[in-house]
Design an enzyme around this catalytic site. Structure first.
Site, mmCIF file in Angstrom:
data_model
loop_
_atom_site.group_PDB
_atom_site.id
_atom_site.type_symbol
_atom_site.label_atom_id
_atom_site.label_comp_id
_atom_site.label_asym_id
_atom_site.label_seq_id
_atom_site.Cartn_x
_atom_site.Cartn_y
_atom_site.Cartn_z
ATOM 1 N N ILE A 62 0.584 80.767 21.696
ATOM 2 C CA ILE A 62 -0.593 80.734 22.564
ATOM 3 C C ILE A 62 -1.776 80.181 21.769
ATOM 4 O O ILE A 62 -2.639 80.932 21.321
ATOM 5 C CB ILE A 62 -0.906 82.138 23.144
ATOM 6 C CG1 ILE A 62 0.335 82.695 23.854
ATOM 7 C CG2 ILE A 62 -2.077 82.069 24.102
ATOM 8 C CD1 ILE A 62 0.164 84.090 24.418
ATOM 9 N N PRO A 63 -1.784 78.855 21.559
ATOM 10 C CA PRO A 63 -2.904 78.270 20.813
ATOM 11 C C PRO A 63 -4.225 78.436 21.566
ATOM 12 O O PRO A 63 -4.287 78.238 22.784
ATOM 13 C CB PRO A 63 -2.539 76.789 20.702
ATOM 14 C CG PRO A 63 -1.155 76.643 21.203
ATOM 15 C CD PRO A 63 -0.815 77.858 21.980
ATOM 16 N N HIS A 64 -5.250 78.815 20.820
ATOM 17 C CA HIS A 64 -6.586 78.962 21.396
ATOM 18 C C HIS A 64 -7.603 78.804 20.277
ATOM 19 O O HIS A 64 -7.241 78.820 19.103
ATOM 20 C CB HIS A 64 -6.737 80.305 22.113
ATOM 21 C CG HIS A 64 -6.451 81.495 21.251
ATOM 22 N ND1 HIS A 64 -5.161 81.852 20.882
ATOM 23 C CD2 HIS A 64 -7.268 82.386 20.663
ATOM 24 C CE1 HIS A 64 -5.219 82.933 20.116
ATOM 25 N NE2 HIS A 64 -6.481 83.270 19.955
ATOM 26 N N GLY A 65 -8.855 78.670 20.644
ATOM 27 C CA GLY A 65 -9.898 78.408 19.659
ATOM 28 C C GLY A 65 -10.415 79.661 18.975
ATOM 29 O O GLY A 65 -10.096 80.785 19.362
#
Length: 145
Positions: A62-65
């Site tokens: 779950i890539p996120h900033g």
């Protein structure tokens, strides 16, 4: 104009990624292309991955900033990318499903909880990874709401 958090245009099927970084950039670019984030958000996603892996187990990342990346978020949204051949997210951590998220304020917490509910069921992840249409994937996520 408010964008839906998840639309069929936010889902890409049968993609290939050679590296974790390439997979994260592809996910971030989909969020950029769909109007959820500024291009600088992709760099914040890569920073987040350096701080701590976004690999969640069960073939899901779950890539996120980072927290600083929130300034680059225009609208809350989810991008889903199916990578049936997998991409390595560290030693032995194969990812076949990338779920990029961008959340305004604290909305990312609600988005994460929805994703967690869907992806905690191995059967759901298998269905998403083997889905042949964006509609199939949308249905799985809509069943949770």
């Amino acid at each position: 104009m408010s964008l839906p958090v998840l639309a069929k245009e936010n889902i890409l099927l049968n993609k290939e990624a050679d590296t974790k970084e390439g997979a994260i950039k592809m996910t971030g670019q989909l969020l950029v292309d769909r109007g959820y984030v500024e291009p600088s958000y992709i760099d914040r996603m890569l920073e987040r991955e350096e701080l701590t892996s976004t690999y969640m187990g069960n073939f899901v990342a779950i890539p996120h900033g980072t927290e600083e990346g929130k300034a680059s978020v225009k609208e809350s949204g989810i991008a889903i990318i199916q990578v049936p051949n997998g991409v390595q997210f560290g030693e032995g951590n194969e990812v076949k499903l990338l779920i990029g998220i961008a959340g305004k304020g604290d909305e990312h917490l609600d988005i994460l909880s929805q994703i967690a509910i869907v992806c905690s069921e191995e059967e759901n992840v298998e269905k998403i990874v083997s889905a042949t249409s964006t509609e199939e994937i949308l249905e799985i996520f809509e069943e949770v709401n």
